[in-house]
Enzyme design. Sequence first.
Site, short mmCIF file in Angstrom:
data_model
loop_
_atom_site.label_atom_id
_atom_site.label_comp_id
_atom_site.label_asym_id
_atom_site.label_seq_id
_atom_site.Cartn_x
_atom_site.Cartn_y
_atom_site.Cartn_z
N LYS A 68 28.57 52.74 11.99
CA LYS A 68 28.87 53.97 12.72
C LYS A 68 27.76 54.41 13.66
O LYS A 68 28.02 54.76 14.82
CB LYS A 68 29.21 55.10 11.74
N GLU A 107 25.90 67.09 14.07
CA GLU A 107 26.84 66.77 15.14
C GLU A 107 27.50 68.06 15.60
O GLU A 107 27.69 68.98 14.81
CB GLU A 107 27.95 65.84 14.61
N HIS A 109 42.12 62.51 6.36
CA HIS A 109 41.67 61.45 7.26
C HIS A 109 42.60 60.23 7.29
O HIS A 109 42.23 59.18 7.80
CB HIS A 109 40.23 61.01 6.93
N ARG A 158 40.62 45.42 15.16
CA ARG A 158 41.79 44.75 14.59
C ARG A 158 43.04 45.37 15.20
O ARG A 158 42.95 46.37 15.90
CB ARG A 158 41.82 44.93 13.08
#
Lengths: 169, 478
Positions: B118, B202, B237, B294
């Site tokens: 990440k 963030e 999520h 993917r």
Amino acid sequence: MDFLFETKSKPTSVHVSGNRIRVRLENQTFTIDTDSLIEGLKPKDQNLVTVQMKDGSLLRFLKTRSEIFFHWKGETWNAKLAERSYEVAGQTSPEIKSPMPGKVVQISTAVGSEHGLGETLLILEAMKMENAIKAPYPCRVEEIRKQQGELVQQDEVLLILHRIEVEKT
Amino acid sequence: MKPIQKILIANRGEIAVRVIRTAKKMGIKTVAVYSDPDSQSLFVLSADEAYPLGGTDARSSYLNVDKVIEACLATGADAVHPGYGFLSENTDFAKKLEQNGIRFIGPKPHSIEAMGDKIGSRILVAKSGVPVVPGYEGQSQEMSIFKKEADNIGYPVMAKASAGGGGKGMRRINSPDDLESGILSAKREAMSAFGDDRILLEKYIVNPRHVEFQIFGDTQGNIIHLHERDCSLQRRHQKVVEETPAPNFPSSLKSKMAEAAVMAGKAVQYEGAGTVEFILGESGEFYFLEMNTRLQVEHPVSEMTTGLDLVEWQIRVCQGEPLPILQTPPQKGHAVEVRIYAEDPKEGFLPSIGKIHHLSFPTREDLRIDSGVVTGSEITMYYDPMIAKLIVWGEDRETAIQRLVECLSETIVFGPKTNLQFLQKLVSTKEFFQGKVSTHYIADHEVELLKENTKEELKLALAGLFFSSKQNVDPWMA
């Protein structure tokens, strides 16, 4: 005819008489007239029985051994017969058969014992639920075909009873 | 490069069925691999060959790299399609295949590695000019530094555990007054959950949407995008509803985001199908979230609106062919996908296992069903309890949603509990219809989305009636 269904909160009884159905849910009773709901039976559709309702909607259902599934107006639900009521489980037959595949977890009687209507004779466990097999009529136990811990199939004979005539008072 | 003759699908269920469909169309032989509980599954029966991996859970079967490679060698497969999930983003697997002369239908290991981390991927794409969520991820964990950085970022800010995942060790901090207590509490949680209390900051995006771009690259260095997908409806999520085109999405914003997505792909010399995920704020600001290296579960909505077969593209790119088109094709109409799961929404969406006594879908031209199960299949505790993906097409968004509601109400699953009714309510809400949902929508409206329609006593009455019909007293039968 009385049925006992397994619900989230408490067992609920349903009484069917002709076209009228009475539901007892906790302390409330509801009566539903099937004539006002049902138009007729439709031909089988993809293995499901289809019933046309009065409002034009279709109700589809499927019966398995101890459960029934419904699909109506986009909703799906099922009902399990938690415990066969004594009126259904054999009526006057001397043979008491297993209503579902399961395991005998308790035998609450002995050969020669006498029981009144509705007394528990044996407890069967299926799908992690205990189901009491009750005396369908006043009786004396003639024979016990199964032992505690034994696995049984649906319709296997569990007990053989002898009906006792109740004295009229 | 020699064309692929035989593909082994290192996956199961709906995914394997999907890949087999395209391989058959292209005249390529297929091999299914399966665990013990899956031996009679639809995907095993659909493939030309099947090879048992043994084991029950994913770890001892589908995730066992050595067993899967052994299956490739034993069946003579010259390529592996990893599907989505399982080994699809496992570089060790991709490398081992390469060593054994077997082609991996997916990106090169270096791209997977670059996007797998990440923080690393954030730094990498930021360098190439893709906007990332403003934040602070420096070494210092001094409170005075956090204060200064938070002021720079602007409140609200999110304190996130550096080692975090799954929402643990995350705190929303609304003002400078709450900063110290918020950071300390995030640190405590991070320490107990991950044994590592490092925190990064963030910018907190209020009511964000999740918009992602399908990208495709080939071995010649061409990369194009195949439009966006809006996946804002999520629960913990996990995406629940996906659609394309994204609603209320100005074309100027779309072209800016598409350009950023292609840049992110170029930053890792991407080959094959990938998805660049963005978080989109209320005032149109967008930031790179992550890139999935993917094909994704929701790729059918892109296929239905572009008329392309993305699995075919993957296979062709793997054979060294250039992309069949070098410009983004136009989109036709609107497509929405929902995922039908065997789960009980009333019990916190707990998986609901058991036999499927009956499974049927409406048949219509504008509906696509991707499923790995049929009537009689068993939903086991070992794998993801997905029953099917239902993808509906319409000339415009309103038509697609109306058809979706119809299709959901005509889908019948008897056996395990499902999220069907929950989905029907969700796609019938005014907010969804107007395209005004954020990633928090489901969590904020869960209670109303879980309400029952039919009264309990009516259900029981019907049950009583049909049970009693066994005794031949159907009043309407005569």
